[in-house]
Scaffold this motif. Sequence first.
Motif, PDB file in Angstrom:
ATOM      1  N   GLY A   1      -1.758 -23.375  -1.661  1.00  0.00           N
ATOM      2  CA  GLY A   1      -0.865 -22.348  -1.111  1.00  0.00           C
ATOM      3  C   GLY A   1       0.338 -22.919  -0.398  1.00  0.00           C
ATOM      4  O   GLY A   1       0.951 -22.243   0.428  1.00  0.00           O
TER       5      GLY A   1
ATOM      6  N   MET B   1       1.757 -19.979   1.719  1.00  0.00           N
ATOM      7  CA  MET B   1       1.303 -18.665   1.279  1.00  0.00           C
ATOM      8  C   MET B   1       0.908 -17.781   2.463  1.00  0.00           C
ATOM      9  O   MET B   1       0.308 -18.267   3.416  1.00  0.00           O
ATOM     10  CB  MET B   1       0.097 -18.832   0.356  1.00  0.00           C
TER      11      MET B   1
ATOM     12  N   TYR C   1      -0.478 -12.556  -2.604  1.00  0.00           N
ATOM     13  CA  TYR C   1       0.305 -13.642  -2.012  1.00  0.00           C
ATOM     14  C   TYR C   1       1.790 -13.335  -1.932  1.00  0.00           C
ATOM     15  O   TYR C   1       2.361 -12.710  -2.815  1.00  0.00           O
ATOM     16  CB  TYR C   1       0.089 -14.956  -2.790  1.00  0.00           C
TER      17      TYR C   1
ATOM     18  N   PHE D   1       5.158 -15.614   0.332  1.00  0.00           N
ATOM     19  CA  PHE D   1       5.340 -16.911   1.011  1.00  0.00           C
ATOM     20  C   PHE D   1       6.252 -16.769   2.218  1.00  0.00           C
ATOM     21  O   PHE D   1       7.021 -15.816   2.306  1.00  0.00           O
ATOM     22  CB  PHE D   1       5.918 -17.939   0.021  1.00  0.00           C
TER      23      PHE D   1
END
Lengths: 137, 344
Positions: free
Chosen positions: A50, A114, A132, A134
Amino acid sequence: MTVPKIWRKIPEMYNLKGRICPECNSYFFPPREFCTKCGNEKMEDYFFQGIGKIISFTIIRTPVSDPENENMDIAARNIPYVLAIIELAEGPRLTAQVVDCRKEDVEIGKDVEMVFRKIMEKGEKGVIQYGYKFRLA
Amino acid sequence: MVGIVTWGSYIPKYRIKAEDIAKAWGSNPEQIKSGLMITEKSLPGIDEDTITIAVEAARNAVRAARIDPKSIGAVYIGSESHPYAVKPTGTVVAEALNMGNKYTTADFEFACKAGTAAIQVSMAMVRSGMAEYALAGGCDTAQASPGDPLEYTAAAGGAVFLIGLENVSAEINHTVSYTSDTPDFWRKKYEKYPAHGGAFTGQPAYYRHVIAATSMLMEKANTSSADYDYAIFHQPNGKFPTRVAKILGFKKEQIQPGLVVSKIGNTYSGSSILGLCAVLDIAKPGDRILLTSYGSGAGSDSFDITVTDKIFYAREKNRTVESYIQDKIYVDYTKYLKNTGNLR
């Protein structure tokens, strides 16, 4: 997106579940049934860390048309927003929103991590899709 | 001994200043700031809700513990803003933690004390051997009707605790509850905003329950206010916990580290337990902590806690409440209305 499809995508949307080829160590996101690099068909599940970096980005000022509010994209209520191509630390690239930042702070090459956010709602009464996005690391 | 193995906190990045809310309604900001002892409050991003807050806090707690998420047998998230009326918050949190399917969950609701109720049930789960670890959290995106005085305080944030028997960073020595049927604050089914009894939320509600539960706890633990290094009381504003601490004989130095309300507002189910996280972020082994929550309707849960030497391990891979408080983006009143779903 239909409810069964939202449900099927939960592992990749929540935890970036992809695949790794044990033969040639290639990573894939979204998951693939066989390795496109070496042809191996025995792939293994892999959860991406992530973290990654911004390869390119754009500012969305006109949201996707949804006149009947059937698939309410949460981001569309908050234009302008940042949409980026992100290269994960393991290699694969994906497209995702970059949130919780000033638009002028977003730059190519910046590190991102993430976060877990609401993606869309199936109408006022419908199911909420999570997944998800970011933020700048 | 049963206790907190690790903890995880989360506060959304967005803040609105009390001045900006006062300006929208023609109120005197200085009067509000000194009356409520609040300078600004947190609010959710447009894509955040109780579930996303719980996930981020829970991920922080599990990462700090470095355990297999599949060893967690129960998840209890307390909130008065669960996104669904029917469909649990706990299942989304467990899935986001990769916990597999061998766990039990149910959502909790008891105004601002659902998080501490979740801790008590989690203690019982691990003590009885029904779960090796249990996750207990309190998270909220608190609602307030535009123009209501609640608007200055109703905030977003939360905390999640990993409760277990081994390797605890903070032992829970005692816990007691004091509960009654007191209608000081409520929200009926299908209503968007809560209603409250104004001044009635003070003496017969907050003060009565917090004082009774804390006194019961100190009697059970055979302690006095001087025995605690830190004390945290539910913080609907800055005034109530400061006053109740004084009544109960606690000094300013004991309550200051856990008093986060003036910078982030009242995070409802997350309120007192975010204060606990802020204290755990800085406490030393051997430190003794008193925590008393309050939930309208009404009740208080009180805890006597001792920090162990495992605290350093629990902090190594964790993020502090202070770091979340510092990391902020200010928004104006219009953006605030948009993010809180009041302007669509």
